[in-house]
Scaffold this active site. Structure first.
Site, PDB file in Angstrom:
ATOM      1  N   ASP A 104     -23.665 -41.389   5.985  1.00 32.26           N
ATOM      2  CA  ASP A 104     -23.307 -42.259   4.863  1.00 32.26           C
ATOM      3  C   ASP A 104     -22.751 -41.375   3.765  1.00 32.26           C
ATOM      4  O   ASP A 104     -23.430 -40.471   3.280  1.00 32.26           O
ATOM      5  CB  ASP A 104     -24.569 -43.010   4.388  1.00 32.26           C
ATOM      6  CG  ASP A 104     -24.211 -44.230   3.556  1.00 32.26           C
ATOM      7  OD1 ASP A 104     -23.037 -44.343   3.160  1.00 32.26           O
ATOM      8  OD2 ASP A 104     -25.110 -45.053   3.315  1.00 32.26           O
ATOM      9  N   ASP A 147     -17.196 -45.755   5.017  1.00 29.33           N
ATOM     10  CA  ASP A 147     -17.968 -44.573   4.644  1.00 29.33           C
ATOM     11  C   ASP A 147     -19.290 -44.458   5.392  1.00 29.33           C
ATOM     12  O   ASP A 147     -20.173 -43.736   4.969  1.00 29.33           O
ATOM     13  CB  ASP A 147     -18.239 -44.600   3.132  1.00 29.33           C
ATOM     14  CG  ASP A 147     -19.070 -45.804   2.720  1.00 29.33           C
ATOM     15  OD1 ASP A 147     -19.034 -46.819   3.442  1.00 29.33           O
ATOM     16  OD2 ASP A 147     -19.749 -45.736   1.698  1.00 29.33           O
ATOM     17  N   GLU A 148     -19.418 -45.171   6.479  1.00 29.32           N
ATOM     18  CA  GLU A 148     -20.719 -45.203   7.139  1.00 29.32           C
ATOM     19  C   GLU A 148     -20.514 -45.350   8.640  1.00 29.32           C
ATOM     20  O   GLU A 148     -19.674 -46.139   9.077  1.00 29.32           O
ATOM     21  CB  GLU A 148     -21.480 -46.422   6.592  1.00 29.32           C
ATOM     22  CG  GLU A 148     -22.959 -46.364   6.793  1.00 29.32           C
ATOM     23  CD  GLU A 148     -23.624 -47.647   6.291  1.00 29.32           C
ATOM     24  OE1 GLU A 148     -23.030 -48.365   5.473  1.00 29.32           O
ATOM     25  OE2 GLU A 148     -24.733 -47.930   6.762  1.00 29.32           O
TER      26      GLU A 148
END
Lengths: 376, 478
Positions: free
Chosen positions: B11, B105-106
């Site tokens: 993350d 983003d993960e």
């Protein structure tokens, strides 16, 4: 009113008239079938504001008169009567139908509330019933069935002198058929957009006559209508409104490749291969010299392929179609040999029929089919 | 359950805000809030500096402004984020082919499926995670938090615990130690309602759920949810990492600063949305059969209308026409605050349309708003300045951000990349009363100076984002 008539003649006439009865009539009287006995003729009529049907049959009329009865019920009764003469007579507000030892008593509907049937538009010309029915069937197959675009649910009829052109499209394919007819006056030019389903039913029902009269809207009489008449039957249909797309320009000017395939094995192969094409996923066709390869299915799903003999002039091409649209076209060309003309794999292909592999294709019927673009 | 901690959850820390701080050196160490900047905007991401003031994701921007008035409020620049995200995802795919991205983003990674899978133990997995974090920082200048655990559930919770800029490794058997003290909300599937129900029976921590009678949980939450809760509380989760999740639909939506009431205006907005939706659909190489229009009224009541076509399409003309048909019967009285257009029942082939435009704009050229540009002039009298000013509009995903530049004639938007003929590249710090203030700095440069120009200066033009780390110079920001 009182008349006697042959059972088969009556059953036929009632069945045909009752076809256009509305399932859910806007007003109750429209569920009725109008019977008019006059001289030696019994006239049956139905009307739902869109479509009217009228047929005259010979009958032994004892008392003239005019009654309205439930069309659905009368049709069911006539269909099941024994093959004996049928006697119909009124008794006050009831009507009795007697055939052999069977007897029915039906209530009548208020005939004075029944709307006047539209006048038949001025007759415009005639064509052989079977030619017309075949032409309509070939075109109606491409019409839209979706009411969201009403103008695409119609068949466009264009009359230009002695040539009639029928066209229909659901925006994925377009069918165009031309045929000759006998116009009543020279230099006639007219256009109508007729609901495809009604037109197809009408054309089929009128095939037993030698010729069909087609009557198009004149200046005043029967505006917005088209009428068909043949073998004592006459029907009018309200025309669709809206602009039919300009379709002539959709046909490509030339072809980069032209393939010829025998229709029957082609149809069988498409049907087999498309067994793995769930929900009309595309069938891919690859034409090379002497050979056509059909494929369907991809990735992890079931797959199928089959090769056929085919002749090809021009560039090799690989193109994909919705199998249902492809089969519709192959059946509509109604010929032993199918000719397909392509420009590119994203441009529409033209399908025409010819009597054998070496014959020239005719332009009488053309089926334009839009390909499916595969991604990835 | 696995015997090694082979599932990695990555993350990025305050991703959008961190990208902005990296791209705009003057913002380093300062509160940055990325989101809708208009009256109805919400916060997409707040930097850690801004979080100290209580600013959170999904908070109305107005509230964020009250809590942290000195923060830089910037519009999202999705193309910049996507570029960084692609780099990060690229690094992940070097570890294993089994990468499951959850957002820009993960992502989850199954290390056992990759080249390091053979004989992988928790120790080796930890080394890989340490290297990964260092590599991400070297390549992008950004920090990421990583959780390493035997299951997805625990890996995700571990990366949360590792934030910011940390690594938490949960060895097999160590799940309970991590989970037990956490509040119930830490578990997946526990929202406000479930948490409230649990609180009423005195359960506030994950340990409480684990200790509860599973049958009792089933009585409270039903079979699936009750059993699932109990299993998760014990750290039991055997969901696999799935490399590609098939999208079910593609949709775009916009909330408007002022409720829309005018049908012409609404139609124009729907056309825009349809164009964006088709562009995304084509970008994904898909087509769809069902066209959906979503409308949220002034009173927040939401209605959707959908129509299923006979064949899948990715044709703008067809989608737009269907959208028009769908809204033709809708009453707009009172106004609409949100409009959305989506395409569902996805397929990977498109039935071409005889009257469509698809063959003129093939999928591979669609990346540049081809369809919209081709059709705009006749139908969108208002296309012009607004469009030129928001080159990123098309990139706005399902995040309900405001349509920058749609209202108030704002030509320049805070955070936007620009270039001045004399002063070079920079970004818009603010605009208003006919003026625009630009800070001239670039990623890796020292904090720059600001200059103010008339809003309509011909010397200033919008530009695409600059890369965070210049190519071939990966050490620049480390």
């Amino acid at each position: 009113m009182k008349f006697r008539v042959e059972r088969d003649v009556l059953a036929d006439a009632v069945a045909w008239t009752a076809r256009s009865l509305p399932a859910r009539p806007a007003v109750p009287v429209l569920a009725g079938l109008l019977l008019e006995a006059d001289g030696g003729t019994l006239t049956l009529s139905s009307f739902d504001y869109e479509v009217s049907a009228r047929v005259g049959i010979e009958a032994e009329v004892e008392d003239e008169g005019r009654i309205l009865v439930s069309g659905r019920l009368l049709a069911d009764i006539c269909r099941s009567l024994p093959n004996r003469p049928v006697e119909v007579s009124t008794d006050g507000a009831k009507v009795a139908v007697v055939c052999g030892s069977a007897r029915f008593t039906l209530p009548t509907l208020p005939v004075e509330d029944y709307p006047a049937l539209p006048e038949m538009p001025t007759a415009a010309g005639s064509v052989a019933g079977d030619v017309f029915a075949a032409a309509v069937a070939q075109v109606a197959i491409a019409a839209g069935r979706d009411d969201t675009l009403p103008m695409l649910t119609g068949v466009r009829i264009e009359i230009e002198g002695d040539t009639v052109t029928l066209a229909a499209t659901d925006r994925y394919r377009l069918a165009v058929r031309t045929f000759l007819w006998k116009p009543d006056q020279a230099g006639l030019s007219s256009i109508a957009l007729v609901p495809a389903k009604t037109l197809n039913d009408t054309a089929k029902a009128l095939t037993n006559g030698d010729s069909i009269q087609i009557a198009l809207a004149g200046d005043k009489l029967g505006e917005g209508m088209i009428g068909f008449e043949g073998a004592g039957r006459r029907t009018t249909t309200r025309l669709l409104e809206g602009e039919f797309p300009k379709y002539r320009a959709l046909f490509p000017d030339g072809a980069a490749s032209v393939a010829t395939v025998e229709t029957a094995p082609f149809v069988d192969a498409v049907k087999r291969v498309s067994l793995v094409a769930e929900r009309n996923t595309p069938v891919r066709l690859t034409f090379s010299d002497g050979r056509l390869v059909l494929e369907a299915g991809s990735g992890d799903e079931a797959q199928a392929s089959e090769a056929l003999d085919a002749s090809l002039t021009g560039d090799e091409i690989s193109i994909a179609f919705n199998p249902a649209f492809l089969l519709d076209g192959l059946s509509a060309i109604d010929s032993p040999v199918a000719q397909l003309s392509f420009t590119t794999s994203t441009k529409p292909a033209v399908m025409t029929g010819k009597p054998d592999m070496d014959a020239e294709a005719t332009d009488e019927y053309r089926y334009l089919i839009m390909p499916v673009r595969l991604s990835g | 359950m696995r015997k090694t901690s082979a599932i990695l959850h990555l993350d990025m820390d305050a991703f959008y805000a961190s990208v902005e701080q990296a791209a705009k050196p003057s913002l380093k160490g300062k509160p940055v809030i990325v989101g809708g900047v208009g009256g109805r905007g919400v916060v997409a991401t707040a930097s850690y500096e801004a979080r100290k003031f209580g600013v959170r994701s999904a908070m109305p921007t107005g509230e964020a402004r009250r809590r942290c008035p000195n923060a830089a409020f910037l519009i999202p620049r999705f193309s910049a984020y996507r570029e960084v995200s692609d780099q990060v995802m690229g690094l992940l795919s070097e570890l294993s082919p089994l990468v499951e991205p959850l957002s820009l983003d993960e992502a989850f990674v199954d290390l056992e499926a990759g080249p390091y899978g053979e004989g992988l133990d928790t120790e080796r997995a930890t080394e890989l995670a340490v290297e990964l974090r260092a590599e991400i920082h070297a390549r992008t200048g950004l920090t990421a938090s990583v959780g390493l655990a035997p299951s997805k559930l625990i890996a995700k919770i571990a990366s949360e615990a590792a934030k910011p800029d940390g690594l938490v490794v949960v060895p097999p058997g160590g799940e309970r130690a991590l989970l037990d003290p956490l509040p119930v909300r830490a578990l997946w599937g526990v929202g406000p309602a479930t948490a409230e129900t649990l609180r009423k029976v005195g359960i506030t921590t994950v340990a409480g759920i684990a200790a509860a009678d599973p049958d009792e949980l089933v009585r409270m939450f039903g079979q699936a949810h009750g059993r699932g809760l109990h299993a998760h509380a014990l750290g039991l989760d055997d969901r696999p990492v799935v490399a590609e999740r098939d999208a079910k639909s593609v949709s775009v939506e916009d909330t408007f600063e002022v409720d829309l009431v005018d049908r012409v205006r609404i139609t124009a907005e729907l056309d825009r949305l349809a164009a964006r939706c088709v562009e995304r659909l084509r970008g994904a190489g898909r087509s769809g059969r069902t066209v959906v229009v979503k409308m949220r009224r002034y009173d927040f009541s939401t209605l959707t209308r959908s129509e299923t076509l006979r064949a899948p399409t990715d044709d703008l003309a067809v989608v737009r026409e269907t959208v028009h048909r769908l809204v033709a019967q809708v009453d707009f009285t009172g106004g609409l605050r949100l409009l959305g257009v989506g395409v569902a029942s996805l397929a990977d082939f498109a039935q071409q349309d005889l009257f469509g435009t698809a063959d003129e704009a093939p999928a591979d050229e669609a990346g540049d708003q081809t369809g919209e540009a081709a059709d705009a002039p006749t139908e969108r009298p208002d296309s012009g300045d607004a469009d030129a000013a928001d080159p990123e509009a098309a990139a706005y995903g399902s995040v309900p951000v405001f349509h920058p530049g749609r209202f108030g004639n704002a030509r320049w938007l805070p955070g936007q990349d620009v270039e001045h003929t004399e002063f070079g590249p920079g970004w818009v710090q603010g605009s208003g009363v006919g003026r625009v203030t630009v800070r001239f700095e670039t990623p890796g440069s020292p904090p720059g100076r600001i200059r103010t120009f008339p809003e309509d200066t011909p010397d200033l033009k919008a530009t695409p984002p600059l890369p965070l780390v210049p190519p071939g110079n990966t050490e620049a920001t480390t």
